[in-house]
Design an enzyme around this catalytic site. Sequence first.
Site, PDB file in Angstrom:
ATOM      1  N   GLY A   8       1.003  -1.167   0.096  1.00 26.23           N
ATOM      2  CA  GLY A   8      -0.042   0.101  -0.032  1.00 26.23           C
ATOM      3  C   GLY A   8       0.904   1.130   0.048  1.00 26.23           C
ATOM      4  CB  ALA A   9       2.674   3.028  -2.594  1.00 25.54           C
ATOM      5  N   GLY A  10      -0.001   4.296  -0.378  1.00 24.56           N
ATOM      6  CA  GLY A  10      -0.709   5.605  -0.035  1.00 24.56           C
ATOM      7  C   GLY A  10      -0.005   6.473   1.129  1.00 24.56           C
ATOM      8  N   GLY A  13       1.213   4.281   4.091  1.00 27.70           N
ATOM      9  CA  GLY A  13       2.374   3.563   3.659  1.00 27.70           C
ATOM     10  C   GLY A  13       3.930   4.426   3.500  1.00 27.70           C
ATOM     11  CG  ASP A  33      -0.378   1.150  -4.364  1.00 31.32           C
ATOM     12  OD1 ASP A  33      -0.605   1.395  -3.400  1.00 31.32           O
ATOM     13  OD2 ASP A  33      -0.937   1.241  -5.476  1.00 31.32           O
ATOM     14  CG  ASN A  95     -10.574  -0.959   2.783  1.00 33.70           C
ATOM     15  OD1 ASN A  95     -10.219  -0.741   1.492  1.00 33.70           O
ATOM     16  ND2 ASN A  95     -10.337  -0.070   3.432  1.00 33.70           N
ATOM     17  CB  VAL A 118      -1.966  -0.476   9.051  1.00 31.74           C
ATOM     18  CG1 VAL A 118      -2.232   1.143   9.523  1.00 31.74           C
ATOM     19  CG2 VAL A 118      -0.438  -1.064   9.491  1.00 31.74           C
ATOM     20  CB  SER A 119      -5.939  -1.790   5.786  1.00 33.08           C
ATOM     21  OG  SER A 119      -4.740  -2.028   4.901  1.00 33.08           O
ATOM     22  CG  HIS A 175      -8.689   2.106  15.332  1.00 34.34           C
ATOM     23  ND1 HIS A 175      -8.141   3.060  16.205  1.00 34.34           N
ATOM     24  CD2 HIS A 175      -8.408   2.352  14.136  1.00 34.34           C
ATOM     25  CE1 HIS A 175      -7.585   4.000  15.586  1.00 34.34           C
ATOM     26  NE2 HIS A 175      -7.710   3.792  14.139  1.00 34.34           N
TER      27      HIS A 175
END
EC number: 1.1.1.37
Length: 309
Positions: A8-10, A13, A33, A95, A118-119, A175
């Site tokens: 995940g290169a958002g 990330g 990604d 997701n 983490v998502s 969370h």
Amino acid sequence: MNKLTIVGAGLVGEAAAQIIARDELCRELVLMDVQGELAQGKALDVWQAAVDSGSDTHVHGGAKAEMLEGSELVVITAGVPRKPGQSRQDVLSTNLPILDSIMADIKHHAPTATVLVVSNPVDVLTYRAWSVSGQGRDKVFGQAGVLDTARMKCFIAEQTGFSARDITALVLGGHGDSMVPLMRYCQIGSVPLSHFLSSEQIEQIVERTRKGGGEILGLKKTGSACDAPGVAIAQMVDAIGNGRNRILPAVAILEGEYGRTDIAMGVPCVLAEKGLARVIELPLDAQEQAMFDHSADQVARDIAEMKAL
């Protein structure tokens, strides 16, 4: 640690990659990604920044699942972020298949890797990742509590004027809005928080912590929090990669702790060389246990919803 892959290169990330590379928390860092060129470009940028900071971590990026091979730790940040007005659970239907695809790739190319989810919704997706992995809870867990605790410490420092370095705090549970900040464990320089703040002020901090991600989302309009989650990820990576035996909150699969089983919840854990070494079960008073049970019931409903998809 030799090799770490962030899927995940958002923004989250990328933020995590910057710190991990700069602080040389692994020898090789891969940024993966579905948008391969985006991952390549961000990886190159992160690598050059790391080199300028004196780091020898090699960073590269791309889209091929084969890049997972040899990874000791895989951090999953991929997925769509929530929009203003959405809850974390609102992005589940999008997701979940993304996570399932990533886990299939991990099982094929890096079956022994430790997985840090983490998502969002992180409690539900951590449970899913663990359930399909075939691994124990020591190898698959999630990040939420480190971030939630940082938010609480920030708000306490803002309210009291004291250094955040002297503040300790602890957040349990899911969370989201049902998280359970344990205020009697909150201290400033070993002095209970109640010595400095009224019960009304403490409750305001609790509520702001619960809404912390939404507050940032509402203010930024076009994106959710990224820098603080990136730091939280790096803290957990450091604890695992360097075998520090740190006590940090993590989303763990419970096996009877706190009266719950077959559920993923935020609890204090020991993070060591191979992952999650153990869950720490704190004694809760009646009110705290009731809040924890309420949070657990919500997470259980969310997991049931996930299973129905």
